[in-house]
Design a protein around this motif. Structure first.
Motif, PDB file in Angstrom:
ATOM      1  N   ARG A 147     -54.067 -42.007 -36.295  1.00 49.63           N
ATOM      2  CA  ARG A 147     -52.857 -41.801 -35.513  1.00 49.63           C
ATOM      3  C   ARG A 147     -51.958 -40.770 -36.190  1.00 49.63           C
ATOM      4  NH1 ARG A 147     -50.149 -46.411 -31.818  1.00 49.63           N
ATOM      5  NH2 ARG A 147     -48.887 -45.010 -30.556  1.00 49.63           N
ATOM      6  N   PHE A 148     -51.880 -40.815 -37.516  1.00 49.99           N
ATOM      7  CA  PHE A 148     -51.084 -39.833 -38.262  1.00 49.99           C
ATOM      8  C   PHE A 148     -51.706 -38.442 -38.133  1.00 49.99           C
ATOM      9  CE2 PHE A 148     -50.629 -37.415 -42.216  1.00 49.99           C
ATOM     10  CZ  PHE A 148     -49.258 -37.251 -42.238  1.00 49.99           C
ATOM     11  N   ARG A 149     -53.034 -38.363 -38.266  1.00 49.01           N
ATOM     12  CA  ARG A 149     -53.705 -37.058 -38.251  1.00 49.01           C
ATOM     13  C   ARG A 149     -53.688 -36.431 -36.863  1.00 49.01           C
ATOM     14  NH1 ARG A 149     -58.973 -35.574 -37.237  1.00 49.01           N
ATOM     15  NH2 ARG A 149     -59.571 -37.757 -37.057  1.00 49.01           N
ATOM     16  N   LEU A 150     -53.921 -37.253 -35.817  1.00 51.95           N
ATOM     17  CA  LEU A 150     -53.973 -36.715 -34.461  1.00 51.95           C
ATOM     18  C   LEU A 150     -52.585 -36.399 -33.917  1.00 51.95           C
ATOM     19  CD1 LEU A 150     -56.673 -39.104 -32.948  1.00 51.95           C
ATOM     20  CD2 LEU A 150     -56.983 -36.724 -33.639  1.00 51.95           C
ATOM     21  N   GLY A 151     -51.568 -37.097 -34.440  1.00 52.58           N
ATOM     22  CA  GLY A 151     -50.206 -36.820 -34.029  1.00 52.58           C
ATOM     23  C   GLY A 151     -49.811 -37.416 -32.700  1.00 52.58           C
ATOM     24  N   SER A 152     -50.743 -38.103 -32.039  1.00 51.90           N
ATOM     25  CA  SER A 152     -50.439 -38.771 -30.770  1.00 51.90           C
ATOM     26  C   SER A 152     -51.511 -39.824 -30.515  1.00 51.90           C
ATOM     27  CB  SER A 152     -50.397 -37.759 -29.619  1.00 51.90           C
ATOM     28  OG  SER A 152     -51.647 -37.124 -29.475  1.00 51.90           O
TER      29      SER A 152
END
Length: 310
Positions: free
Chosen positions: A159-164
């Motif tokens: 979730r942090f890496r994808l940003g959404s």
């Protein structure tokens, strides 16, 4: 094969729940409330509903948020909600239960859940066991521990890496794809569902089945798994409630049914006095779509009629 009736029901959560109803074909003895699994939908339970209608049960089955034809502003296909997804899913189950009570006052309700639906059904029971006459939890895995914590950490990273809130790229590899590879000599990636090639083919051809769930849906699901994995959360559940647990000996999603027998052992140790549990030989994940489904449904109907007669 299709349900007798399809309609929409608005939930207090804001979702417009797509609901299927099959009336009893004989004098009604109870109502079966179905909770379907992950990446599928309620229409797939029409054969089961028709079978139970012959045994005197009305059946209500709705598409969960992010599944089938249910709609909500915060729940596109593959996501429960932008926030508080698990709470909203349970609120939807409660809304259908209240609808059943208004349309069939006095008739006992048997709560049914398969796989993810079993996880949802058990979480509903943790707070609302006094509203149902019996509960059925099939092919659900509440084995948390270190693997579950690692999965939660991976989801937080995604979730942090994808940003959404995008479809998870890691969890499908650890679940659906891994389970597919676990079946010796598998023809398709979904042979872990059933030995019946025709049923597997229907699942693959269905555009509302087999999609990758969002990161938040997985997070919501693991949150419910951890609640069900903690014995202290069962304090308010009626210990005399008839419980039916079912698994498959060749189901990789439940470690060959071991997750089901573990749950049964836990619940018996907690004092549940009306619990029955069975792991069917040579059976994979979808009990109702397996080659031995007629036997499984007959066993269930006999148990359900006895449960509502108590």
């Amino acid at each position: 094969m299709a349900f007798h009736n399809q309609r929409l029901h608005t939930s207090p959560s804001g979702a417009r729940l797509n609901l299927y109803v099959q009336p009893a074909a004989t004098a009604p003895v109870g109502v079966l409330q179905i909770n379907h699994g992950l990446a599928e939908h309620a229409a797939r339970y029409a054969r089961f509903a028709e079978f139970m209608a012959a045994h005197g049960f009305h059946t209500y089955a709705h598409d969960h948020r992010g599944h089938g034809h249910t709609t909500a502003t915060d729940a596109p296909l593959g996501r429960f909600a932008a926030r508080d997804g698990s709470a909203k899913v349970i609120a939807d189950v409660a809304a259908i239960h209240q609808l059943i009570a208004s349309e069939h006052p006095g008739l006992p309700v048997v709560l049914y859940g398969h796989s993810m639906g079993g996880i949802i059904a058990l979480n509903y029971l943790l707070c609302h066991s006094d509203t149902v006459q019996a509960a059925t939890i099939w092919n659900a895995n509440f084995s948390a521990g270190l693997p579950g914590r690692l999965a939660q950490a991976l989801l937080a990273y995604e979730r942090f890496r994808l940003g959404s809130d995008m479809p998870s790229r890691l969890l499908p590899k650890l679940t659906f794809q891994a389970w597919g590879k676990a079946v010796p000599g598998h023809r398709t990636d979904f042979d872990w569902l059933s030995r019946d090639a025709a049923e597997v083919g229907k699942y693959i051809a269905d555009p509302l089945c087999g999609w990758d769930a969002s990161v938040s849906l997985w997070q919501d699901l693991f949150g419910m798994i951890f609640l069900g994995a903690d014995d202290s959360n069962f304090a308010a559940v009626r210990k005399d409630l008839p419980i039916n647990l079912v698994g498959g000996e060749q189901d990789p999603a439940t470690a060959g049914g071991k997750a089901v027998t573990t749950l049964a052992s836990r619940m018996r140790a907690m004092g549940f006095s009306n619990l029955v549990s069975k792991v069917y030989a040579q059976t994979r994940h979808e009990s109702l779509n397996e080659l031995n489904r007629d036997l499984i449904m007959e066993d269930f109907a006999a148990w359900a009629r006895q449960a509502v007669a108590r």
